[in-house]
Design a protein around this motif. Sequence first.
Motif, mmCIF file in Angstrom:
data_model
loop_
_atom_site.group_PDB
_atom_site.id
_atom_site.type_symbol
_atom_site.label_atom_id
_atom_site.label_comp_id
_atom_site.label_asym_id
_atom_site.label_seq_id
_atom_site.Cartn_x
_atom_site.Cartn_y
_atom_site.Cartn_z
ATOM 1 N N ALA A 20 0.839 -1.199 0.000
ATOM 2 C CA ALA A 20 0.000 0.000 0.000
ATOM 3 C C ALA A 20 0.872 1.246 0.000
ATOM 4 O O ALA A 20 1.981 1.253 0.555
ATOM 5 N N ASP A 21 0.387 2.293 -0.624
ATOM 6 C CA ASP A 21 1.128 3.546 -0.708
ATOM 7 C C ASP A 21 1.339 4.114 0.703
ATOM 8 O O ASP A 21 0.378 4.498 1.371
ATOM 9 N N PRO A 22 2.595 4.182 1.182
ATOM 10 C CA PRO A 22 2.819 4.665 2.553
ATOM 11 C C PRO A 22 2.391 6.113 2.740
ATOM 12 O O PRO A 22 1.968 6.504 3.839
ATOM 13 N N ASP A 23 2.485 6.901 1.674
ATOM 14 C CA ASP A 23 2.055 8.290 1.796
ATOM 15 C C ASP A 23 0.540 8.366 1.956
ATOM 16 O O ASP A 23 0.026 9.223 2.692
ATOM 17 N N ALA A 24 -0.183 7.476 1.280
ATOM 18 C CA ALA A 24 -1.635 7.445 1.425
ATOM 19 C C ALA A 24 -2.024 7.048 2.848
ATOM 20 O O ALA A 24 -2.973 7.596 3.419
ATOM 21 N N VAL A 25 -1.300 6.083 3.421
ATOM 22 C CA VAL A 25 -1.571 5.679 4.807
ATOM 23 C C VAL A 25 -1.329 6.858 5.744
ATOM 24 O O VAL A 25 -2.148 7.154 6.629
ATOM 25 N N ARG A 39 -17.183 4.848 23.834
ATOM 26 C CA ARG A 39 -18.271 4.680 22.868
ATOM 27 C C ARG A 39 -17.806 5.261 21.542
ATOM 28 O O ARG A 39 -17.123 6.288 21.501
ATOM 29 N N ALA A 40 -18.161 4.582 20.465
ATOM 30 C CA ALA A 40 -17.788 5.075 19.135
ATOM 31 C C ALA A 40 -18.711 6.219 18.748
ATOM 32 O O ALA A 40 -19.932 6.088 18.814
ATOM 33 N N VAL A 41 -18.126 7.331 18.358
ATOM 34 C CA VAL A 41 -18.924 8.484 17.934
ATOM 35 C C VAL A 41 -18.843 8.691 16.421
ATOM 36 O O VAL A 41 -19.530 9.549 15.877
ATOM 37 N N GLY A 42 -18.033 7.902 15.744
ATOM 38 C CA GLY A 42 -17.940 7.996 14.299
ATOM 39 C C GLY A 42 -16.981 6.962 13.757
ATOM 40 O O GLY A 42 -16.062 6.517 14.466
ATOM 41 N N SER A 43 -17.194 6.564 12.525
ATOM 42 C CA SER A 43 -16.254 5.672 11.839
ATOM 43 C C SER A 43 -16.340 5.964 10.351
ATOM 44 O O SER A 43 -17.358 6.457 9.856
ATOM 45 N N ARG A 44 -15.263 5.651 9.661
ATOM 46 C CA ARG A 44 -15.233 5.907 8.213
ATOM 47 C C ARG A 44 -14.428 4.828 7.529
ATOM 48 O O ARG A 44 -13.302 4.515 7.950
ATOM 49 N N VAL A 45 -14.991 4.246 6.483
ATOM 50 C CA VAL A 45 -14.307 3.265 5.651
ATOM 51 C C VAL A 45 -13.767 3.997 4.433
ATOM 52 O O VAL A 45 -14.524 4.673 3.725
ATOM 53 N N ALA A 46 -12.468 3.890 4.192
ATOM 54 C CA ALA A 46 -11.818 4.702 3.162
ATOM 55 C C ALA A 46 -10.962 3.849 2.238
ATOM 56 O O ALA A 46 -10.429 2.804 2.637
ATOM 57 N N ALA A 47 -10.814 4.312 1.016
ATOM 58 C CA ALA A 47 -9.954 3.630 0.053
ATOM 59 C C ALA A 47 -8.502 3.690 0.511
ATOM 60 O O ALA A 47 -8.059 4.660 1.130
ATOM 61 N N LEU A 48 -7.755 2.631 0.181
ATOM 62 C CA LEU A 48 -6.348 2.545 0.541
ATOM 63 C C LEU A 48 -5.563 2.098 -0.697
ATOM 64 O O LEU A 48 -5.467 0.899 -0.984
ATOM 65 N N PRO A 49 -5.025 3.037 -1.462
ATOM 66 C CA PRO A 49 -4.339 2.686 -2.706
ATOM 67 C C PRO A 49 -3.221 1.659 -2.491
ATOM 68 O O PRO A 49 -2.407 1.793 -1.584
#
Length: 331
Positions: free
Chosen positions: A119-124, A304-314
């Motif tokens: 995976a692109d380390p800069d993207a991470v 408690r979880a107040v938010g989550s986001r699923v994101a692309a990982l090049p």
Amino acid sequence: MRNRPRRPLAATVVATGVVAAGAAVVGAPEWFGLAGQRPFLWTVPFRVPVGVGLAGLAAVTGLTGVRWRRALPAATVLAVAAAGSLGATAARGVSAGDLPVARAGDVTFLAANVLMARADPDAVARLAVDGAADAVSLPESTQPYADDVAARIEARTGTGVQVFYRRDREGGYGTALLVSQRLGEYRATGELTDGLKAVVTAEPVSGDGPVLAAAHTAAPVPQLVGDWTLEVRAVADWCARTPGALLAGDLNATLDHPGLHLRGSCVDAGEQTGTGARGTWPAKYPAVVGATIDHSLADGNRWRAVGSRVAALPGSDHRALLARWRPVDRT
């Protein structure tokens, strides 16, 4: 007057019963304790394709039955099973999610399987910085790769990052846990290392940060099903018994698998915030049809979880998961 033959009715009842049993097992194997058994452990993560398949079979059965009235009960059963499978997905949430503005005391955890350091380390690093991540879990990393990501985060934020790393028992790759100095100084604890694929645990030496873990369990491939069963259960149990714990990573299991039937106070960020059925693997397919196997877990008595986001990982075959946790005693 002669009685009408009952054989067609009896055959319809028997056929409908067989179809109902089969549809229920395929659509919801967890109801029968089969979600951890072959072949269902491989189908239960894909509820949407299974639901669509059952719906299609219902349509074919209803529309092409030789005698429509006899086919209708079986078609109805299949349609109900399809609705159940799709409904369970909708209830957990397929949204990509969002993160609210972080408050004092919040801890944001990024899980990013980096596919053998491809995976692109800069993207991470960008995901971590843009998401204000305090901790990062990097399954399938190497030590140099983890150090590179940490350096990129430090360059963007001006804040130091500690790196903890453990190689997989198989060799070449492992799991890294990156911890921002915003949480204080940490040390590795060595928990969950006996026989597990690659789990890194750390606790604060200074500051009031939480106990952290980055995890990667065995995949449920045929030769590793036994290891997978034990490892997923061990990770979930660690979450349940560790006060104030936060954990993130590729657990190779969904909440329907028996290993991730969360016990005690352990809670799942996606389930709490509406991304609990958003597929994180494989990334090459639309998220709505994928398997939700990357998770962020916490001691629900403290967080408690107040938010989550699923994101692309090049560059990875996984999507990344960001979860923002807030202490339960703060509104």
